[in-house]
Design an enzyme around this catalytic site. Structure first.
Site, PDB file in Angstrom:
ATOM      1  N   SER A   1       0.850  -1.329  -0.053  1.00  0.00           N
ATOM      2  CA  SER A   1      -0.005   0.094   0.045  1.00  0.00           C
ATOM      3  C   SER A   1       0.888   1.152   0.019  1.00  0.00           C
ATOM      4  O   SER A   1       2.139   1.035   0.136  1.00  0.00           O
ATOM      5  CB  SER A   1      -0.880   0.013   1.103  1.00  0.00           C
ATOM      6  OG  SER A   1      -0.226   0.310   2.518  1.00  0.00           O
ATOM      7  N   LYS A   2       0.141   2.242  -0.096  1.00  0.00           N
ATOM      8  CA  LYS A   2       1.048   3.552   0.054  1.00  0.00           C
ATOM      9  C   LYS A   2       1.871   3.821   0.915  1.00  0.00           C
ATOM     10  O   LYS A   2       2.802   4.872   0.808  1.00  0.00           O
ATOM     11  CB  LYS A   2      -0.159   4.717  -0.321  1.00  0.00           C
ATOM     12  CG  LYS A   2      -0.875   4.846  -1.311  1.00  0.00           C
ATOM     13  CD  LYS A   2      -1.133   6.127  -1.838  1.00  0.00           C
ATOM     14  CE  LYS A   2      -1.844   6.211  -3.321  1.00  0.00           C
ATOM     15  NZ  LYS A   2      -1.025   5.958  -4.431  1.00  0.00           N
ATOM     16  N   ARG A   3       1.751   3.284   1.998  1.00  0.00           N
ATOM     17  CA  ARG A   3       2.440   3.293   3.480  1.00  0.00           C
ATOM     18  C   ARG A   3       3.847   2.684   3.110  1.00  0.00           C
ATOM     19  O   ARG A   3       4.820   3.187   3.600  1.00  0.00           O
ATOM     20  CB  ARG A   3       1.968   2.241   4.497  1.00  0.00           C
ATOM     21  CG  ARG A   3       1.471   2.870   5.659  1.00  0.00           C
ATOM     22  CD  ARG A   3       0.819   2.013   6.554  1.00  0.00           C
ATOM     23  NE  ARG A   3       0.305   0.860   5.862  1.00  0.00           N
ATOM     24  CZ  ARG A   3       0.897  -0.217   6.044  1.00  0.00           C
ATOM     25  NH1 ARG A   3       1.949  -0.273   6.870  1.00  0.00           N
ATOM     26  NH2 ARG A   3       0.497  -1.700   5.699  1.00  0.00           N
TER      27      ARG A   3
ATOM     28  N   GLY B   1       5.153   3.106  -0.065  1.00  0.00           N
ATOM     29  CA  GLY B   1       6.091   3.607  -0.944  1.00  0.00           C
ATOM     30  C   GLY B   1       4.932   3.605  -2.177  1.00  0.00           C
ATOM     31  O   GLY B   1       3.863   3.503  -1.981  1.00  0.00           O
TER      32      GLY B   1
END
Ligand code: GLU
Length: 466
Positions: free
Chosen positions: A241-243, A245
């Site tokens: 997920s965006k967490r 990268g």
């Protein structure tokens, strides 16, 4: 002769192309291309709210950048809704599906009662075997007649035989009461009509496969080969997920990762061919097989991606790299190279491409080509230009006027000069880097001088020597 392989990627538009979609597309592309088959694109745009032209564009752009060419035109799932409905009506006519007049309230009441009794809440419609003469004049949905006994086996090339008890499958809806087809039906009809022989997709669709198979069986259509691939996890073992990268393909493009490196890295993400880490597209196409896909989720490793990308950049022929670079500059909205700079890039490419992991890194090394006189120094470079070094550069310039402009002579000239100044070449190199590039970290002083030529090099030294 065996049947021609036809694969597809069938993304739902979300506004951007997820790295997982890119990997699934790549696997399908490799599988088809390595077998002289076809690779098709279908946009699953039935969710009208999310299906903007921009969202479709994001997919097309992502595919284009990754170099995953597809055969024919992109198919719109939404545009085929009439055909999907036609199949539901055919199943209805053949008694493999039925009209269900149950209202939402009735279904909710059934579920409540089942829950209260501790029974399965799987809805069993009373209309499944009802006589037509009892049909009310009321809205209805069309449901498939799913088998209630036995087991459905998904013979999956990655997961093995996945057995699903039929008493856990409900009579899923094919057509809603407004006559519109459901997604599950659309996928099967489209895959069949597009002649898809192999469905390679994320294992989040594994459960759908059992229900989709019922439609194939109802229609007497041959099943595709299924290969459900494990999802991509982040380095911490949680779903990417965006967490962790960047998750969008375009983000990688803008950071300057080469598409060849992305293909190479994504191919290795969940698939392996012995110990091979670095390979060409041709090798990947030749080697790729469903048997090389692992059963457990793979972890996205940013360092490894950068490493592979560096190797791909180093292996790209200079002329091709130059072209890639121009595309990158345009995509990342950076100024294009003038003809004069392009020529310098050509000369410098063998040096620039060494150890650059992204095009952006390559451009940073090329700062000495991109910068214009008078060169603006960054802070570190400025620090190398104290009064003593400026004086040294001033004294050096006449020597550079006469030396012959080839590496060996230049090396000798600078070393001799440093010696005469009672200093080390290193002490001379820092102000030279600053004068030539305005940076402290640059390609070698000699490489820069040879690329820039005598006049430009001397002019830059004079700019700071005063
Ligand atoms: N549209 C689905 C998705 O984007 C893929 C469906 C399929 O591959 O069957 O996840």
């Amino acid at each position: 002769m065996s049947q021609q392989v036809v694969t597809r990627i069938a993304p739902s538009p979300t506004g951007y192309m997820h790295i997982g979609t890119a990997r699934t597309a790549l696997f399908n592309w490799l599988y088809a291309r390595g077998r002289g088959g076809k690779f098709l694109l279908r946009i699953e745009d039935t969710d009208r709210e999310r299906s903007s032209p921009e969202a479709k564009d994001a997919i097309l752009k992502g595919m284009d950048w990754l170099g995953l060419d597809f055969d024919g035109e992109a198919v719109s799932q939404f545009a085929r809704a009439d055909r999907h409905a036609e199949i539901a009506l055919q199943l209805l006519a053949e008694g493999k599906a039925y009209k269900c007049f149950a209202t939402q309230d009735e279904i909710a009441a059934f579920r409540d009662a089942a829950k209260a009794e501790g029974k399965s809440t799987l809805y069993h419609s009373p209309w499944r075997d009802a006589d037509e003469s009892t049909y009310p004049d009321a809205p209805y949905v069309v449901r498939i007649k799913a088998p209630r006994e036995g087991t459905t086996v998904i013979a999956d090339e990655v997961q093995g035989d996945v057995k699903i008890k039929n008493n856990t499958l409900d009579d899923m809806i094919l057509l809603r009461s407004d006559g519109t087809p459901v997604y599950m039906l659309a996928v099967v009809v489209d895959d069949h009509d597009m002649g898809i022989t192999h469905v390679i997709r994320g294992d989040d669709h594994l459960n759908n496969a059992a229900r989709q198979m019922l439609i194939y069986q109802g229609m007497g259509w041959p099943l595709p080969v299924y290969a459900h691939i494990p999802l991509i996890f982040g380095p911490d073992g949680k779903k990417l997920s965006k967490r962790h990268g960047a998750t969008g393909v375009e983000e990688y493009q803008l950071m300057g990762y080469p598409a060849s490196g992305m293909r190479n890295y994504l191919a290795r993400l969940g698939w392996s061919h012995g110990d091979d880490e670095f390979f060409s597209d041709a090798q990947a196409q030749e080697w790729f097989d469903l048997s090389g896909i692992g059963k457990s989720p793979s972890r996205f490793d940013f360092k490894k991606l950068a490493n592979i990308c560096g190797q791909q950049i180093a292996a790209t022929p200079d002329a091709a790299l130059q072209q890639e670079l121009s595309i990158y500059l345009e995509a990342s909205k950076q100024p294009a190279l003038t003809d004069a700079r392009s020529q310098l890039f050509e000369k410098a490419m063998p040096v620039l491409k060494e150890r650059a992991k992204t095009y952006q890194e390559l451009l940073e090394k090329a700062q000495f080509i991109i910068a214009e006189r008078p060169i603006i120094c960054d802070e570190k470079a400025e620090a190398a230009l104290d009064i003593v070094s400026r004086g040294m550069l001033k004294e050096l310039t006449p020597h550079l006027q006469t030396v012959s402009w080839v590496r060996a002579e230049l090396e000798q000239c600078l070393n001799a000069f440093a010696e005469a100044q009672d200093t080390k070449f290193g002490k001379l190199a820092a102000p030279l880097r600053a004068a030539l590039a305005g940076r402290a970290a640059t390609p070698s002083v000699f490489d820069m001088m040879l690329v820039l030529g005598r006049d430009e090099s001397i002019a830059r030294l004079k700019d700071v020597a005063a």
